[in-house]
Design an enzyme around this catalytic site. Sequence first.
Site, PDB file in Angstrom:
ATOM      1  N   HIS A  49       0.892  -1.154   0.000  1.00 10.68           N
ATOM      2  CA  HIS A  49       0.000   0.000   0.000  1.00 10.68           C
ATOM      3  C   HIS A  49       0.928   1.202   0.000  1.00 10.68           C
ATOM      4  O   HIS A  49       2.045   1.125   0.552  1.00 10.68           O
ATOM      5  CB  HIS A  49      -0.876   0.033   1.252  1.00 10.68           C
ATOM      6  CG  HIS A  49      -1.850  -1.113   1.296  1.00 10.68           C
ATOM      7  ND1 HIS A  49      -1.938  -1.973   2.356  1.00 10.68           N
ATOM      8  CD2 HIS A  49      -2.764  -1.522   0.387  1.00 10.68           C
ATOM      9  CE1 HIS A  49      -2.878  -2.881   2.093  1.00 10.68           C
ATOM     10  NE2 HIS A  49      -3.389  -2.619   0.908  1.00 10.68           N
ATOM     11  N   ASP A  52       2.322   1.826   3.313  1.00 14.66           N
ATOM     12  CA  ASP A  52       3.235   0.804   3.863  1.00 14.66           C
ATOM     13  C   ASP A  52       4.669   1.278   3.603  1.00 14.66           C
ATOM     14  O   ASP A  52       5.573   1.066   4.410  1.00 14.66           O
ATOM     15  CB  ASP A  52       3.072  -0.556   3.160  1.00 14.66           C
ATOM     16  CG  ASP A  52       1.735  -1.226   3.468  1.00 14.66           C
ATOM     17  OD1 ASP A  52       1.245  -1.081   4.598  1.00 14.66           O
ATOM     18  OD2 ASP A  52       1.199  -1.909   2.554  1.00 14.66           O
ATOM     19  N   GLU A 174      -8.537  -4.633  -8.828  1.00 15.63           N
ATOM     20  CA  GLU A 174      -8.802  -5.848  -8.024  1.00 15.63           C
ATOM     21  C   GLU A 174     -10.284  -5.882  -7.666  1.00 15.63           C
ATOM     22  O   GLU A 174     -10.700  -5.266  -6.689  1.00 15.63           O
ATOM     23  CB  GLU A 174      -7.929  -5.839  -6.758  1.00 15.63           C
ATOM     24  CG  GLU A 174      -8.090  -7.090  -5.918  1.00 15.63           C
ATOM     25  CD  GLU A 174      -7.216  -7.096  -4.668  1.00 15.63           C
ATOM     26  OE1 GLU A 174      -6.086  -6.547  -4.694  1.00 15.63           O
ATOM     27  OE2 GLU A 174      -7.662  -7.635  -3.649  1.00 15.63           O
ATOM     28  N   GLU A 210      -8.394 -11.944  -7.266  1.00 12.33           N
ATOM     29  CA  GLU A 210      -8.239 -12.565  -5.949  1.00 12.33           C
ATOM     30  C   GLU A 210      -9.244 -13.707  -5.795  1.00 12.33           C
ATOM     31  O   GLU A 210     -10.446 -13.518  -5.937  1.00 12.33           O
ATOM     32  CB  GLU A 210      -8.435 -11.533  -4.829  1.00 12.33           C
ATOM     33  CG  GLU A 210      -8.467 -12.207  -3.470  1.00 12.33           C
ATOM     34  CD  GLU A 210      -8.063 -11.321  -2.311  1.00 12.33           C
ATOM     35  OE1 GLU A 210      -7.278 -10.377  -2.506  1.00 12.33           O
ATOM     36  OE2 GLU A 210      -8.543 -11.597  -1.195  1.00 12.33           O
ATOM     37  N   HIS A 213     -12.273 -13.128  -3.493  1.00  7.92           N
ATOM     38  CA  HIS A 213     -13.224 -12.140  -4.018  1.00  7.92           C
ATOM     39  C   HIS A 213     -14.115 -12.775  -5.088  1.00  7.92           C
ATOM     40  O   HIS A 213     -15.309 -12.485  -5.167  1.00  7.92           O
ATOM     41  CB  HIS A 213     -12.480 -10.940  -4.612  1.00  7.92           C
ATOM     42  CG  HIS A 213     -11.656 -10.181  -3.615  1.00  7.92           C
ATOM     43  ND1 HIS A 213     -10.918  -9.069  -3.955  1.00  7.92           N
ATOM     44  CD2 HIS A 213     -11.455 -10.368  -2.283  1.00  7.92           C
ATOM     45  CE1 HIS A 213     -10.289  -8.603  -2.871  1.00  7.92           C
ATOM     46  NE2 HIS A 213     -10.594  -9.386  -1.857  1.00  7.92           N
ATOM     47  N   ASP A 248     -14.610 -12.067   4.013  1.00  2.22           N
ATOM     48  CA  ASP A 248     -13.390 -12.348   3.246  1.00  2.22           C
ATOM     49  C   ASP A 248     -12.369 -13.027   4.167  1.00  2.22           C
ATOM     50  O   ASP A 248     -11.827 -12.395   5.071  1.00  2.22           O
ATOM     51  CB  ASP A 248     -12.858 -10.987   2.737  1.00  2.22           C
ATOM     52  CG  ASP A 248     -11.698 -11.127   1.793  1.00  2.22           C
ATOM     53  OD1 ASP A 248     -11.294 -12.261   1.494  1.00  2.22           O
ATOM     54  OD2 ASP A 248     -11.183 -10.080   1.370  1.00  2.22           O
ATOM     55  N   ASP A 250      -9.433 -14.834   3.404  1.00  2.00           N
ATOM     56  CA  ASP A 250      -7.999 -14.804   3.079  1.00  2.00           C
ATOM     57  C   ASP A 250      -7.249 -16.021   3.609  1.00  2.00           C
ATOM     58  O   ASP A 250      -6.148 -15.909   4.164  1.00  2.00           O
ATOM     59  CB  ASP A 250      -7.334 -13.515   3.621  1.00  2.00           C
ATOM     60  CG  ASP A 250      -7.813 -12.261   2.906  1.00  2.00           C
ATOM     61  OD1 ASP A 250      -8.195 -12.349   1.729  1.00  2.00           O
ATOM     62  OD2 ASP A 250      -7.794 -11.184   3.525  1.00  2.00           O
ATOM     63  N   ASP A 283      -2.586 -13.212  -1.058  1.00  2.10           N
ATOM     64  CA  ASP A 283      -3.208 -12.310  -0.083  1.00  2.10           C
ATOM     65  C   ASP A 283      -3.843 -13.185   0.985  1.00  2.10           C
ATOM     66  O   ASP A 283      -5.046 -13.452   0.963  1.00  2.10           O
ATOM     67  CB  ASP A 283      -4.243 -11.396  -0.770  1.00  2.10           C
ATOM     68  CG  ASP A 283      -4.599 -10.202   0.105  1.00  2.10           C
ATOM     69  OD1 ASP A 283      -4.053 -10.098   1.216  1.00  2.10           O
ATOM     70  OD2 ASP A 283      -5.428  -9.374  -0.320  1.00  2.10           O
TER      71      ASP A 283
HETATM   72  C1  3MF Z   1      -9.220  -6.564   0.408  1.00  5.46           C
HETATM   73  C2  3MF Z   1      -7.959  -6.910  -0.230  1.00  5.46           C
HETATM   74  C3  3MF Z   1      -6.855  -5.935  -0.027  1.00  5.46           C
HETATM   75  C4  3MF Z   1      -6.131  -5.639  -1.308  1.00  5.46           C
HETATM   76  C5  3MF Z   1      -4.954  -4.752  -1.037  1.00  5.46           C
HETATM   77  C6  3MF Z   1      -4.188  -4.396  -2.277  1.00  5.46           C
HETATM   78  C7  3MF Z   1      -5.902  -5.824   2.149  1.00  5.46           C
HETATM   79  O1  3MF Z   1     -10.147  -7.567   0.341  1.00  5.46           O
HETATM   80  O2  3MF Z   1      -7.824  -7.955  -0.813  1.00  5.46           O
HETATM   81  O3  3MF Z   1      -5.956  -6.471   0.922  1.00  5.46           O
HETATM   82  O4  3MF Z   1      -5.698  -6.794  -1.914  1.00  5.46           O
HETATM   83  O5  3MF Z   1      -5.409  -3.609  -0.417  1.00  5.46           O
HETATM   84  O6  3MF Z   1      -4.966  -3.683  -3.153  1.00  5.46           O
HETATM   85 MG    MG Z   2      -6.410  -8.733  -2.097  1.00  7.49          MG
END
Ligand code: 3MF
Ligand code: MG
Length: 344
Positions: A49, A52, A174, A210, A213, A248, A250, A283
């Site tokens: 980010h 970051d 994304e 992703e 997602h 979500d 992850d 991710d």
């Molecule tokens: C949210 C995400 C994010 C994005 C990241 C990069 C925190 O669901 O997946 O992860 O991937 O912000 O754009």
């Molecule tokens: Mg992501």
Amino acid sequence: MAGKYRFSFGPWNIHEGADPFGPAVRRPITFAKKLKMYKKLGFDGVQFHDDDAVPNMDELNTNQIVRKAKQVCKLLESEGLAAEFVAPRLWEDPRTIDGAYTSNDATSRTYAKERSRRMIDIADALGTKLIVLWLAREGTYVREAKDSKVAVEQIVGAINDMLAYNSQMKIAIEPKPNEPMDQAYIPTTGHAVAISYLTDDPGRVGVNIETAHVILAGLDPSDEMGFALAYDKLFTVHLNDQNGLKFDEDRTFGAINLRRAFNQVRVLDAYDYGKKGEFVGLDVKAMRTQKQQVATKHLANSRTIFLRLVEIARSIDHKQVKKLIAQRDYEELDMLIINHLMGK
Ligand code: 3MF
Ligand code: MG
């Protein structure tokens, strides 16, 4: 062969375990310490980010931002790492409460565009040409609150602004259908690909797919990848896993549905994903229950699972697969895949 892939993740993937209902359960790890973990875990790329790389960037001027980003670039080099992409964090500042590019407030939209330019300055200083746009708050809780046609035009305008600001940068949208918003304006790969053709330079606008997602949108990740590949728009991926239609998660890549993970690897490997320098991006989050000392296993394990699935995808009896397709014996094909995944 297995091993040619390069892997990346973002520093947020080593985290303290806070969720919307409870506080952190692990001690924070500094950015510099996180960087030292990358190579040991088998990773070569760092996703960022903007903040970051440059914390509190809204309080700094452009020169200060670039100077700080260049220092981070040196730090990366000293660890033998590369920046994969930078994404603007447009979901925390009070000015983004009602959206960033699609906010109903003009000064907030201006803030979002200016922040995006500074984000590109950071990407440039870090030596990457890839931008990721997770359009977190570009959507609504209440449909009547915004105009969906105008919103698309505003997103296109913001992307055009970035394309014009730096002619080297490519932008990977994304998509995510919901969370934090009830409905997002760019929920799927198809929407992202379609929107790319409304921009001034479609060749520089693609997607970051992703897994989680896509599953939240009720679609199949490997088919979405195939769709993006057909348009030459799969600029990067965010591999993980997701158990059904809930928040979500992850989760570790392949940990929920191994066959679905296999099919993502199969399509990526079949079409030489990575040959143009793309990273296999993850991710993934450690579960909140994971103790401090073992809270990076989700990263190493995701990578291992990916590489083992590459071997599995390559060692399938391709002749037999073709034969079964020709015979239209998909029950037998189903069994062949399951047997192969079970090591039979
Ligand atoms: C949210 C995400 C994010 C994005 C990241 C990069 C925190 O669901 O997946 O992860 O991937 O912000 O754009
Ligand atoms: Mg992501």
